[in-house]
Design an enzyme around this catalytic site. Structure first.
Site, PDB file in Angstrom:
ATOM      1  N   CYS A  66       0.847  -1.204   0.000  1.00  0.00           N
ATOM      2  CA  CYS A  66       0.000   0.000   0.000  1.00  0.00           C
ATOM      3  C   CYS A  66       0.887   1.260   0.000  1.00  0.00           C
ATOM      4  O   CYS A  66       1.681   1.459   0.936  1.00  0.00           O
ATOM      5  CB  CYS A  66      -0.918  -0.003   1.216  1.00  0.00           C
ATOM      6  N   CYS A  69       1.374   3.553   3.131  1.00  0.00           N
ATOM      7  CA  CYS A  69       1.495   2.995   4.482  1.00  0.00           C
ATOM      8  C   CYS A  69       2.928   2.821   4.978  1.00  0.00           C
ATOM      9  O   CYS A  69       3.740   2.122   4.350  1.00  0.00           O
ATOM     10  CB  CYS A  69       0.763   1.659   4.540  1.00  0.00           C
ATOM     11  N   CYS A 106     -10.331  -0.024  19.047  1.00  0.00           N
ATOM     12  CA  CYS A 106     -10.053  -0.622  17.744  1.00  0.00           C
ATOM     13  C   CYS A 106      -8.601  -1.097  17.690  1.00  0.00           C
ATOM     14  O   CYS A 106      -7.673  -0.314  17.884  1.00  0.00           O
ATOM     15  CB  CYS A 106     -10.308   0.427  16.671  1.00  0.00           C
ATOM     16  N   CYS A 137     -13.505  -3.427  18.036  1.00  0.00           N
ATOM     17  CA  CYS A 137     -13.287  -3.304  16.594  1.00  0.00           C
ATOM     18  C   CYS A 137     -11.886  -3.836  16.318  1.00  0.00           C
ATOM     19  O   CYS A 137     -10.969  -3.599  17.113  1.00  0.00           O
ATOM     20  CB  CYS A 137     -13.373  -1.834  16.184  1.00  0.00           C
ATOM     21  N   ARG A 269     -16.588   8.897   9.962  1.00  0.00           N
ATOM     22  CA  ARG A 269     -15.476   9.204  10.876  1.00  0.00           C
ATOM     23  C   ARG A 269     -14.447  10.112  10.228  1.00  0.00           C
ATOM     24  O   ARG A 269     -13.911   9.813   9.156  1.00  0.00           O
ATOM     25  CB  ARG A 269     -14.809   7.924  11.378  1.00  0.00           C
TER      26      ARG A 269
HETATM   27  N1  SAM Z   1      -3.375  -4.169   7.567  1.00  0.00           N
HETATM   28  C1  SAM Z   1      -4.769  -4.011   7.663  1.00  0.00           C
HETATM   29  C2  SAM Z   1      -5.396  -3.487   6.398  1.00  0.00           C
HETATM   30  O1  SAM Z   1      -4.748  -2.804   5.635  1.00  0.00           O
HETATM   31  O2  SAM Z   1      -6.572  -3.773   6.188  1.00  0.00           O
HETATM   32  C3  SAM Z   1      -5.199  -3.149   8.820  1.00  0.00           C
HETATM   33  C4  SAM Z   1      -4.407  -1.917   9.194  1.00  0.00           C
HETATM   34  S1  SAM Z   1      -4.278  -0.649   7.957  1.00  0.00           S
HETATM   35  C5  SAM Z   1      -3.056   0.408   8.619  1.00  0.00           C
HETATM   36  C6  SAM Z   1      -5.838   0.208   8.099  1.00  0.00           C
HETATM   37  C7  SAM Z   1      -6.093   1.375   7.205  1.00  0.00           C
HETATM   38  O3  SAM Z   1      -5.351   2.495   7.633  1.00  0.00           O
HETATM   39  C8  SAM Z   1      -5.754   1.257   5.739  1.00  0.00           C
HETATM   40  O4  SAM Z   1      -6.703   0.564   4.995  1.00  0.00           O
HETATM   41  C9  SAM Z   1      -5.708   2.707   5.311  1.00  0.00           C
HETATM   42  O5  SAM Z   1      -6.979   3.101   4.838  1.00  0.00           O
HETATM   43  C10 SAM Z   1      -5.360   3.452   6.604  1.00  0.00           C
HETATM   44  N2  SAM Z   1      -4.037   4.089   6.514  1.00  0.00           N
HETATM   45  C11 SAM Z   1      -2.840   3.475   6.566  1.00  0.00           C
HETATM   46  N3  SAM Z   1      -1.827   4.362   6.413  1.00  0.00           N
HETATM   47  C12 SAM Z   1      -2.407   5.571   6.259  1.00  0.00           C
HETATM   48  C13 SAM Z   1      -1.887   6.887   6.047  1.00  0.00           C
HETATM   49  N4  SAM Z   1      -0.591   7.123   5.934  1.00  0.00           N
HETATM   50  N5  SAM Z   1      -2.772   7.903   5.949  1.00  0.00           N
HETATM   51  C14 SAM Z   1      -4.099   7.667   6.048  1.00  0.00           C
HETATM   52  N6  SAM Z   1      -4.639   6.451   6.224  1.00  0.00           N
HETATM   53  C15 SAM Z   1      -3.815   5.409   6.330  1.00  0.00           C
HETATM   54  C1  DTB Z   2      -8.904   3.782   9.387  1.00  0.00           C
HETATM   55  O1  DTB Z   2      -9.692   3.984   8.440  1.00  0.00           O
HETATM   56  N1  DTB Z   2      -7.974   4.642   9.796  1.00  0.00           N
HETATM   57  C2  DTB Z   2      -7.209   4.098  10.893  1.00  0.00           C
HETATM   58  C3  DTB Z   2      -7.967   2.783  11.193  1.00  0.00           C
HETATM   59  N2  DTB Z   2      -8.905   2.694  10.126  1.00  0.00           N
HETATM   60  C4  DTB Z   2      -7.243   1.548  11.424  1.00  0.00           C
HETATM   61  C5  DTB Z   2      -5.748   3.959  10.609  1.00  0.00           C
HETATM   62  C6  DTB Z   2      -5.083   5.235  10.239  1.00  0.00           C
HETATM   63  C7  DTB Z   2      -3.647   4.950  10.131  1.00  0.00           C
HETATM   64  C8  DTB Z   2      -2.837   6.185   9.866  1.00  0.00           C
HETATM   65  C9  DTB Z   2      -1.411   5.895   9.710  1.00  0.00           C
HETATM   66  C10 DTB Z   2      -0.734   5.315  10.925  1.00  0.00           C
HETATM   67  O2  DTB Z   2      -0.920   5.824  12.061  1.00  0.00           O
HETATM   68  O3  DTB Z   2       0.051   4.361  10.763  1.00  0.00           O
HETATM   69 FE1  SF4 Z   3      -1.458  -2.114   3.629  1.00  0.00          FE
HETATM   70 FE2  SF4 Z   3      -0.341  -1.016   5.758  1.00  0.00          FE
HETATM   71 FE3  SF4 Z   3      -2.540  -2.557   6.095  1.00  0.00          FE
HETATM   72 FE4  SF4 Z   3      -0.199  -3.630   5.425  1.00  0.00          FE
HETATM   73  S1  SF4 Z   3      -0.659  -2.538   7.315  1.00  0.00           S
HETATM   74  S2  SF4 Z   3      -2.162  -4.054   4.471  1.00  0.00           S
HETATM   75  S3  SF4 Z   3       0.739  -2.094   4.110  1.00  0.00           S
HETATM   76  S4  SF4 Z   3      -2.411  -0.611   5.009  1.00  0.00           S
END
Ligand code: SAM
Ligand code: DTB
Ligand code: SF4
Length: 330
Positions: A66, A69, A106, A137, A269
């Site tokens: 992603c 991320c 969560c 959650c 949210r």
């Molecule tokens: N790994 C799992 C997944 O991706 O479904 C769960 C954790 S992941 C960090 C959850 C969500 O956080 C992602 O789907 C994304 O929408 C959001 N997210 C991650 N990094 C982000 C960023 N830098 N800015 C905003 N949203 C972010």
């Molecule tokens: C969502 O939509 N936003 C949250 C939660 N679901 C898990 C995560 C935001 C993550 C932002 C980047 C970080 O802190 O790593």
């Molecule tokens: Fe994608 Fe980050 Fe979730 Fe991994 S933790 S699936 S890289 S959003």
């Protein structure tokens, strides 16, 4: 009906078309806000905001790519991979969140998908948090059907799994799993009778039609997600999206307003990105129909506004934390 009048008939629709949703985005700002506020007031107390707290129970080293991320093993960010957190630490953190006023806890894991070897550990976390009287959650990546059933049995109230962006823009952001994979996970969650939390990220260089496309994909699922997180990209050094042009603040508020209009019964949210928003932009987002936030000094790996600041903002706006639980899905 005169152009400026709002038709507030409560029709929950699952057949939104791009032209219609793009036309909502294009409304004069005051008209768009009026429509979203009208629906918001019909469905919710506009002065109550639901509060969730996030905890990263397994940080970094994720196999997915992603582009936004910092936890992806494909990128060189400062986040280092850590093992899964022990149960007692998770429960201590949940107790703190409850004490600070959160109603939902969560737990997020940097996994591509939940492995059966971790299922019982996560189930124990869910039941432990549930026993404290908090809503539960988790967000653990892709799920299989039997895993969703087990998590429900453990007391899981919500599963967060985002579509992130439109089907058309998706391949520019993530290549290691498909849009359909995400929809499949959401249908297993729904079938297991767990509330769905699904939204996306804006400010990733997408166009307005992609923001509309994301919202249409969410609204046109068989049921609207009970909770729709709208994240504003948090730009993190080392990730491919770091340095991308910032989204115009009014366009962000428009996205919130359109979400409210096309999913009028869902909690919307105001998620990641608040750290970089002014109080005024957050207030405008609440006016547009946002009624939920992540509360606590940290999101998963990045910073969130500190709780004192949020408390002061709520007091200045006359907002109270929502205590009652969500009742029905759309
Ligand atoms: N790994 C799992 C997944 O991706 O479904 C769960 C954790 S992941 C960090 C959850 C969500 O956080 C992602 O789907 C994304 O929408 C959001 N997210 C991650 N990094 C982000 C960023 N830098 N800015 C905003 N949203 C972010
Ligand atoms: C969502 O939509 N936003 C949250 C939660 N679901 C898990 C995560 C935001 C993550 C932002 C980047 C970080 O802190 O790593
Ligand atoms: Fe994608 Fe980050 Fe979730 Fe991994 S933790 S699936 S890289 S959003």
């Amino acid at each position: 009906m005169p152009e400026n009048e709002v038709n507030t008939d409560q029709i929950i629709r699952h057949d939104w078309k791009s032209e219609e949703v793009e036309a909502l985005f294009a409304l004069p700002f005051a008209d768009l806000m009026y429509r979203s506020q009208t629906l918001h007031r019909e469905n919710f107390d506009p002065n109550a905001v639901q509060i969730s707290t996030l905890l990263s129970i397994k940080t970094g080293g994720c196999a997915e790519d992603c582009g936004y991320c910092p936890q992806s093993a494909h990128h060189e960010s400062a986040v280092k991979a850590e093992p899964i957190m022990p149960l007692d630490k998770v429960l201590a953190s949940a107790a703190e969140a409850k004490e600070s006023g959160a109603s939902r806890f969560c737990m997020g894991a940097a996994w591509r998908n939940l492995k059966d070897r971790d299922l019982e550990r996560v189930a124990d976390m869910v039941s432990g948090v549930k026993d404290m009287g908090l809503e539960t959650c988790v967000t653990l990546g892709m799920l299989e059907e039997h895993q969703a059933t087990r998590l429900k049995e453990a007391g899981l109230d919500y599963y967060n799994h985002n579509l992130d962006t439109s089907p058309e823009y998706y391949g520019d952001i993530i290549t290691t799993r498909t849009y359909q994979d995400r929809l499949d996970t959401l249908s297993y969650v729904r079938n297991a009778d767990i509330h769905v939390c699904s939204g996306g990220i804006v400010g990733m260089g997408e166009e307005r039609k992609d923001r509309a496309g994301l919202l249409i994909s969410l609204a046109n699922m068989p049921s609207h997600p009970e909770s729709v997180p709208i994240n504003l990209l948090v730009q993190v050094e080392g990730t491919p999206l770091n340095g991308i042009e910032n989204l115009d603040a009014f366009e962000f508020v428009r996205t919130i307003a359109v979400t409210r209009i096309i999913m009028p019964n869902s909690f919307v949210r105001l998620s990641a990105g608040r750290e970089f928003m002014s109080d005024e932009l957050q207030a405008m987002s609440f006016l547009a129909g946002a009624n939920s936030i992540f509360y606590g000094d940290k999101l998963l790996t990045t910073d969130n506004p500190d709780t004192n600041h949020d408390q002061q903002l709520f007091a200045r706006l006359g907002i109270t934390p929502l205590v009652e639980k969500h009742s029905s899905a759309a």
